[in-house]
Enzyme design. Structure first.
Site, short mmCIF file in Angstrom:
data_model
loop_
_atom_site.label_atom_id
_atom_site.label_comp_id
_atom_site.label_asym_id
_atom_site.label_seq_id
_atom_site.Cartn_x
_atom_site.Cartn_y
_atom_site.Cartn_z
N GLY A 60 0.84 -1.19 0.00
CA GLY A 60 0.00 0.00 0.00
C GLY A 60 0.87 1.24 0.00
O GLY A 60 2.06 1.17 0.36
N HIS B 222 -4.25 1.13 7.41
CA HIS B 222 -2.91 1.73 7.50
C HIS B 222 -2.80 2.93 6.55
O HIS B 222 -2.26 3.98 6.91
CB HIS B 222 -1.88 0.64 7.17
N GLU B 223 -3.33 2.76 5.32
CA GLU B 223 -3.22 3.86 4.33
C GLU B 223 -4.12 5.03 4.70
O GLU B 223 -3.73 6.19 4.55
CB GLU B 223 -3.55 3.35 2.93
N CYS C 133 6.22 -0.16 7.20
CA CYS C 133 5.79 1.01 6.44
C CYS C 133 6.92 1.43 5.51
O CYS C 133 8.08 1.49 5.93
CB CYS C 133 5.45 2.15 7.40
N LEU C 134 6.59 1.75 4.27
CA LEU C 134 7.62 2.16 3.31
C LEU C 134 8.32 3.44 3.77
O LEU C 134 9.44 3.72 3.36
CB LEU C 134 7.01 2.37 1.92
N HIS D 121 -2.49 7.12 7.18
CA HIS D 121 -1.51 8.03 6.57
C HIS D 121 -2.17 9.35 6.16
O HIS D 121 -1.60 10.43 6.35
CB HIS D 121 -0.88 7.40 5.33
N GLN E 267 2.98 9.98 1.27
CA GLN E 267 4.28 9.29 1.30
C GLN E 267 5.13 9.64 0.09
O GLN E 267 6.34 9.39 0.09
CB GLN E 267 4.08 7.77 1.36
ZN ZN Z 1 2.84 3.21 5.74
#
Ligand code: ZN
Length: 178
Positions: free
Chosen positions: A46, A130-131, A88-89, A134, A51
């Site tokens: 995701g 999670h997204e 998380c990226l 963000h 991000q």
């Molecule tokens: Zn993340």
């Protein structure tokens, strides 16, 4: 399409409350294409627009063989509870168990601006939440106990004390995370 640099923990845009998309136009569709490409290259499940430095309510998910974009998403049903490890990226190499509702129904627009609803459980439900977090400036670390969060933040600071900026180019070599 092009890859966009991913913002890392410490970048202010990750703490911003992203604004609603008023119209899904060509510019938004370009953003969506770039986000899919960046998520794939980074091997994520995701990715939220902030991000990649764009504080608008757009997120992409690729989980359990379902690949979709969520524009202005909102959770309209949530039930159950499950704990699973998240990453998380924007916070590479940091992982922790997070407790979240196990089943959600999300309402969002697709790349054509059409409203849809999707029911999800397991990893897909987790990625969706999670997204959306963000987009509200929330990171998975915020769901942890204070002690656990401080421990992981200390680890992060140790490993990133030499960083010169808040973004990283996607190399495609990282582990699969959100
Ligand atoms: Zn993340």
């Amino acid at each position: 399409m092009s890859l966009r640099p991913i913002h890392l923990l410490g970048s202010p845009v990750l703490r911003q409350h992203s604004v609603e998309v008023t119209a899904v136009d060509d510019e938004v569709r370009r953003l969506i294409d770039d986000m899919f490409e960046t998520m794939d290259a980074a091997k994520g499940v995701g990715l939220a627009a902030n991000q990649v430095g764009v504080a608008r309510r757009v997120a992409v998910v690729d989980a359990e063989e379902d690949r979709f974009v969520m524009v202005n998403p909102r959770i309209i049903e949530a039930e159950g509870r499950a704990v699973a490890e998240e990453g998380c990226l924007s916070i590479p190499e940091i992982y922790a168990d997070v407790s979240r509702p196990d089943r959600v129904v999300v309402e969002a627009m697709d790349a054509n601006g059409t409203l849809y609803r999707k029911e999800a459980t397991g990893l897909k439900a987790r990625a969706i939440q999670h997204e959306i977090d963000h987009l509200d400036g929330i990171l998975f670390l915020d769901h942890l106990s204070l002690i656990k969060r401080q421990m992981l933040m200390a680890k992060w600071r140790r490993e990133h004390r030499d960083d010169v900026g808040y973004t990283k180019e996607v190399s495609g070599a990282s582990a699969r995370s959100e």
